[in-house]
Design a protein around this motif. Structure first.
Motif, PDB file in Angstrom:
ATOM      1  N   LYS A 170      -8.705   3.715  -3.366  1.00 52.62           N
ATOM      2  CA  LYS A 170      -7.618   2.052  -4.031  1.00 52.62           C
ATOM      3  C   LYS A 170      -7.342   1.797  -2.964  1.00 52.62           C
ATOM      4  O   LYS A 170      -7.178   0.372  -2.941  1.00 52.62           O
ATOM      5  CB  LYS A 170      -6.075   3.326  -4.243  1.00 52.62           C
ATOM      6  CG  LYS A 170      -6.333   3.726  -6.088  1.00 52.62           C
ATOM      7  CD  LYS A 170      -5.252   4.814  -5.725  1.00 52.62           C
ATOM      8  CE  LYS A 170      -4.662   4.041  -6.175  1.00 52.62           C
ATOM      9  NZ  LYS A 170      -3.791   5.466  -6.643  1.00 52.62           N
ATOM     10  N   TRP A 171      -7.628   2.429  -1.297  1.00 53.16           N
ATOM     11  CA  TRP A 171      -7.005   1.230   0.027  1.00 53.16           C
ATOM     12  C   TRP A 171      -8.100   0.076  -0.407  1.00 53.16           C
ATOM     13  O   TRP A 171      -7.913  -1.387  -0.228  1.00 53.16           O
ATOM     14  CB  TRP A 171      -6.717   2.078   1.072  1.00 53.16           C
ATOM     15  CG  TRP A 171      -6.376   1.181   2.213  1.00 53.16           C
ATOM     16  CD1 TRP A 171      -6.179  -0.322   2.088  1.00 53.16           C
ATOM     17  CD2 TRP A 171      -6.389   1.636   2.882  1.00 53.16           C
ATOM     18  NE1 TRP A 171      -5.580  -0.270   3.054  1.00 53.16           N
ATOM     19  CE2 TRP A 171      -6.138   0.490   4.369  1.00 53.16           C
ATOM     20  CE3 TRP A 171      -7.127   2.513   3.843  1.00 53.16           C
ATOM     21  CZ2 TRP A 171      -5.392   0.874   5.252  1.00 53.16           C
ATOM     22  CZ3 TRP A 171      -7.147   2.875   5.939  1.00 53.16           C
ATOM     23  CH2 TRP A 171      -6.632   1.984   6.597  1.00 53.16           C
ATOM     24  N   PRO A 219       1.286   2.021  -4.927  1.00 47.54           N
ATOM     25  CA  PRO A 219      -0.173   2.282  -5.333  1.00 47.54           C
ATOM     26  C   PRO A 219      -0.259   3.999  -5.341  1.00 47.54           C
ATOM     27  O   PRO A 219      -0.754   4.580  -5.817  1.00 47.54           O
ATOM     28  CB  PRO A 219      -1.351   1.403  -5.090  1.00 47.54           C
ATOM     29  CG  PRO A 219      -0.165   0.281  -4.537  1.00 47.54           C
ATOM     30  CD  PRO A 219       0.811   1.052  -4.001  1.00 47.54           C
ATOM     31  N   PHE A 220       0.087   4.425  -4.391  1.00 50.58           N
ATOM     32  CA  PHE A 220       0.219   6.399  -3.598  1.00 50.58           C
ATOM     33  C   PHE A 220       1.439   7.195  -4.610  1.00 50.58           C
ATOM     34  O   PHE A 220       1.290   8.342  -4.050  1.00 50.58           O
ATOM     35  CB  PHE A 220      -0.479   6.036  -2.451  1.00 50.58           C
ATOM     36  CG  PHE A 220      -1.768   5.722  -1.718  1.00 50.58           C
ATOM     37  CD1 PHE A 220      -2.409   6.238  -2.799  1.00 50.58           C
ATOM     38  CD2 PHE A 220      -1.284   4.316  -1.249  1.00 50.58           C
ATOM     39  CE1 PHE A 220      -4.258   5.281  -2.474  1.00 50.58           C
ATOM     40  CE2 PHE A 220      -2.403   3.614  -0.930  1.00 50.58           C
ATOM     41  CZ  PHE A 220      -4.369   4.297  -1.595  1.00 50.58           C
ATOM     42  N   GLU A 230      -5.084  12.241  -4.141  1.00 49.56           N
ATOM     43  CA  GLU A 230      -5.165  11.512  -3.819  1.00 49.56           C
ATOM     44  C   GLU A 230      -5.065  11.731  -1.967  1.00 49.56           C
ATOM     45  O   GLU A 230      -6.138  11.117  -1.539  1.00 49.56           O
ATOM     46  CB  GLU A 230      -4.617  10.463  -3.835  1.00 49.56           C
ATOM     47  CG  GLU A 230      -4.777   9.646  -5.019  1.00 49.56           C
ATOM     48  CD  GLU A 230      -3.917   9.053  -5.657  1.00 49.56           C
ATOM     49  OE1 GLU A 230      -4.676   7.689  -6.354  1.00 49.56           O
ATOM     50  OE2 GLU A 230      -2.943   8.010  -4.874  1.00 49.56           O
ATOM     51  N   ALA A 238      -9.795  -1.207  -3.032  1.00 51.45           N
ATOM     52  CA  ALA A 238      -9.839  -1.868  -3.450  1.00 51.45           C
ATOM     53  C   ALA A 238      -8.509  -2.827  -3.575  1.00 51.45           C
ATOM     54  O   ALA A 238      -7.953  -4.014  -3.887  1.00 51.45           O
ATOM     55  CB  ALA A 238      -9.409  -1.009  -5.551  1.00 51.45           C
ATOM     56  N   ALA A 239      -7.721  -2.975  -2.882  1.00 49.53           N
ATOM     57  CA  ALA A 239      -6.462  -3.276  -2.668  1.00 49.53           C
ATOM     58  C   ALA A 239      -6.538  -4.522  -1.484  1.00 49.53           C
ATOM     59  O   ALA A 239      -6.321  -5.656  -1.524  1.00 49.53           O
ATOM     60  CB  ALA A 239      -5.111  -2.509  -1.731  1.00 49.53           C
ATOM     61  N   GLN A 254     -10.951   9.389  -3.353  1.00 47.66           N
ATOM     62  CA  GLN A 254     -10.273   8.948  -4.202  1.00 47.66           C
ATOM     63  C   GLN A 254      -8.908   7.736  -3.593  1.00 47.66           C
ATOM     64  O   GLN A 254      -9.182   6.524  -4.016  1.00 47.66           O
ATOM     65  CB  GLN A 254      -9.635   9.219  -4.995  1.00 47.66           C
ATOM     66  CG  GLN A 254      -8.933   8.665  -5.998  1.00 47.66           C
ATOM     67  CD  GLN A 254      -8.171   9.779  -7.495  1.00 47.66           C
ATOM     68  OE1 GLN A 254      -8.421  11.190  -7.610  1.00 47.66           O
ATOM     69  NE2 GLN A 254      -7.260   9.668  -8.005  1.00 47.66           N
ATOM     70  N   PRO A 257      -1.540  -5.169  -5.510  1.00 46.37           N
ATOM     71  CA  PRO A 257      -1.196  -4.036  -6.058  1.00 46.37           C
ATOM     72  C   PRO A 257       0.372  -4.900  -6.084  1.00 46.37           C
ATOM     73  O   PRO A 257       1.175  -5.077  -5.212  1.00 46.37           O
ATOM     74  CB  PRO A 257      -0.860  -2.948  -4.847  1.00 46.37           C
ATOM     75  CG  PRO A 257      -2.236  -3.220  -4.363  1.00 46.37           C
ATOM     76  CD  PRO A 257      -2.525  -4.502  -4.276  1.00 46.37           C
ATOM     77  N   GLN A 304      -6.689  -3.829  -9.069  1.00 48.72           N
ATOM     78  CA  GLN A 304      -7.340  -4.511  -8.714  1.00 48.72           C
ATOM     79  C   GLN A 304      -8.706  -4.696  -8.803  1.00 48.72           C
ATOM     80  O   GLN A 304      -9.434  -4.791  -8.424  1.00 48.72           O
ATOM     81  CB  GLN A 304      -7.008  -3.877  -6.534  1.00 48.72           C
ATOM     82  CG  GLN A 304      -5.459  -3.427  -6.286  1.00 48.72           C
ATOM     83  CD  GLN A 304      -4.959  -3.311  -7.215  1.00 48.72           C
ATOM     84  OE1 GLN A 304      -4.677  -1.923  -7.352  1.00 48.72           O
ATOM     85  NE2 GLN A 304      -3.048  -3.796  -7.895  1.00 48.72           N
ATOM     86  N   THR A 322       0.816  -1.277   0.264  1.00 45.73           N
ATOM     87  CA  THR A 322       0.504   0.140   0.010  1.00 45.73           C
ATOM     88  C   THR A 322       0.848   1.361   0.220  1.00 45.73           C
ATOM     89  O   THR A 322       0.310   2.322   0.470  1.00 45.73           O
ATOM     90  CB  THR A 322      -1.113   0.277   1.275  1.00 45.73           C
ATOM     91  OG1 THR A 322      -0.277  -0.113   2.285  1.00 45.73           O
ATOM     92  CG2 THR A 322      -2.347  -0.399   0.634  1.00 45.73           C
TER      93      THR A 322
END
Length: 440
Positions: free
Chosen positions: A234-235, A208-209, A220, A237-238, A230, A352, A385, A205
């Motif tokens: 994403k978190w 991805p950021f 983000e 989705a991971a 947003q 990820p 993801q 994690t």
């Protein structure tokens, strides 16, 4: 001071006292200890007035819902976790979750509140995201990782089978006293803490950021520390593929059927038709990565997972799980070979930076979380993801390979015959709707 102003101030202060939740004697037992003497762990514990009040109020309120939150997936962390909301923004549907994040908390603070705030809930899993505030308090990465190691040890002692998902620290900024160098070091140490422990899943994690400098992206993380909607998406989705493999989400039966003329290479219930091939030629070869050696072929007919649990049949998909070593090379093959021209279709979903591959008669077509792991980083249709379709059209000794319609390889070189295989390396990969049609 004029009399009317004195009266107004008195009334305002009285209103504040009446409107502030009052803690009874039992609730006050959740206060931060006055000194560090005798406390577990090492490093900073915050004692600012605002933090004392927040710590005490949140913990006192949680103590009143211990029964309600039994068996939840517990999220343990700081303001990033707290800011996701009590039900994690509804990101995981009907999954029972409990948010145990306290804004401003440090890893040592989380360690000393672990028993009452987390273990008392008998969680079915714990998601950990922590360490960023320690940096602001000048703690070294080694101190932070040592506290995380103690937290994991207590979780394991409480329940030796409970999944522990250790999220890497999100990127931030030197402007926030959280340099990319320090965060990367923490994340390296987290990997070492979890190495070889099948109960702990390290989730990528950070990558991805992170931007090209290793810092948070303003789109983000508007304040370079806390994610916006947003970022939280994403978190979520991971985490979703991990939760699916654990059986927490996506539990409804899949009604998928092969396309006309195709046959499925996965029966939807076990690993029948798949195997580990003998690889004694690897004996004595030195390699930095774990790579199991098998003296003879091992078939999985009627088995729901491989002998080591790396490959699992989970509902509508075959899952290549995250290896405890961080990286472990493995290859599972079909028992049959494919000498004729054929079309192979399947869908895959990667955590990820996951690294895997699909073997076509033996050569490996890289099948990964492409934007992070490569090699096809410029794909426009790839969905991180999420499920992506891979199509391989074999004609003679070459194959045309596409992902969501975009060409990966126009003329992938192949031998005359061979099986189809799924590789495991880094992260978790899922494969579903695996179907093949002979065309000659």
């Amino acid at each position: 001071m004029p009399h009317h102003l004195r009266i107004l101030l008195t009334l305002t202060f009285a209103f504040f006292l009446l409107s502030t939740p009052q803690l009874d004697a039992q609730d006050k037992g959740f206060a931060i200890p006055e000194t560090n003497q005798g406390l577990a762990g090492d490093g900073p514990i915050r004692r600012y007035d605002w933090f004392r009040n927040l710590w005490q109020n949140r913990r006192a309120n949680w103590s009143k819902q211990v029964e309600k939150d039994q068996g939840a997936v517990v999220f343990l962390g700081d303001s990033i976790t707290q800011g996701w909301g009590d039900n994690m923004g509804g990101s995981f549907g009907k999954l029972k979750v409990a948010n145990r994040g306290i804004s401003g908390d440090t890893t040592r603070g989380m360690l000393i509140r672990l028993d009452e705030d987390v273990l008392s809930l008998n969680p079915q899993a714990v998601v950990m995201l922590m360490g960023t505030n320690d940096l602001e308090e000048k703690a070294e990465p080694e101190t932070i990782a040592a506290n995380v190691k103690l937290i994991i040890a207590e979780l394991k002692q409480h329940d030796p089978k409970m999944p522990i998902i250790l999220c890497k620290v999100f990127p931030s900024s030197e402007k926030k006293s959280r340099s990319a160098e320090k965060i990367k070091k923490i994340n390296e140490l987290y990997e070492q803490v979890a190495h070889g422990d099948p109960q702990v899943i390290v989730l990528e994690t950070w990558l991805p950021f992170a931007d090209e400098n290793g810092d948070a992206k303003a789109e983000e993380f508007p304040d370079l520390l806390h994610p916006n909607k947003q970022g939280y998406a994403k978190w979520a989705a991971a985490l979703m593929p991990i939760f699916a493999t654990l059986g927490y989400v996506e539990t409804e039966a899949d009604n998928w059927e092969p396309e006309p003329g195709f046959e499925s290479l996965y029966n939807g219930k076990d690993l029948t038709g798949w195997m580990f091939k003998a690889n004694p030629e690897r004996k004595g070869k030195k390699i930095a990565l774990a790579w199991p050696i098998f003296e003879e072929d091992i078939t999985f007919d009627g088995k729901t997972e491989s002998i080591d649990g790396r490959y699992k049949a989970v509902g509508d998909r075959i899952v290549v799980t995250t290896p405890a070593e961080g990286r472990r090379i493995q290859q599972m093959w079909t028992e049959r070979e494919f000498p004729k021209d054929f079309v192979l279709k399947l869908e895959f979903r990667a955590t990820p930076n996951a690294d895997s591959g699909v073997f076509i008669r033996a050569p490996q077509l890289q099948c990964r979380d492409y934007p992070l792991a490569g090699p096809y980083k410029e794909l426009k249709n790839y969905k991180p993801q999420d499920w992506n379709e891979l199509v391989v059209e074999v004609t003679g000794n070459t194959a045309r390979c596409t992902c969501n319609g975009e060409v990966l390889e126009e003329a992938f070189k192949l031998p005359e015959t061979g099986p189809i295989g799924l590789e495991g390396d880094r992260g978790q990969m899922e494969y579903r709707h695996i179907q093949v049609k002979e065309t000659k």
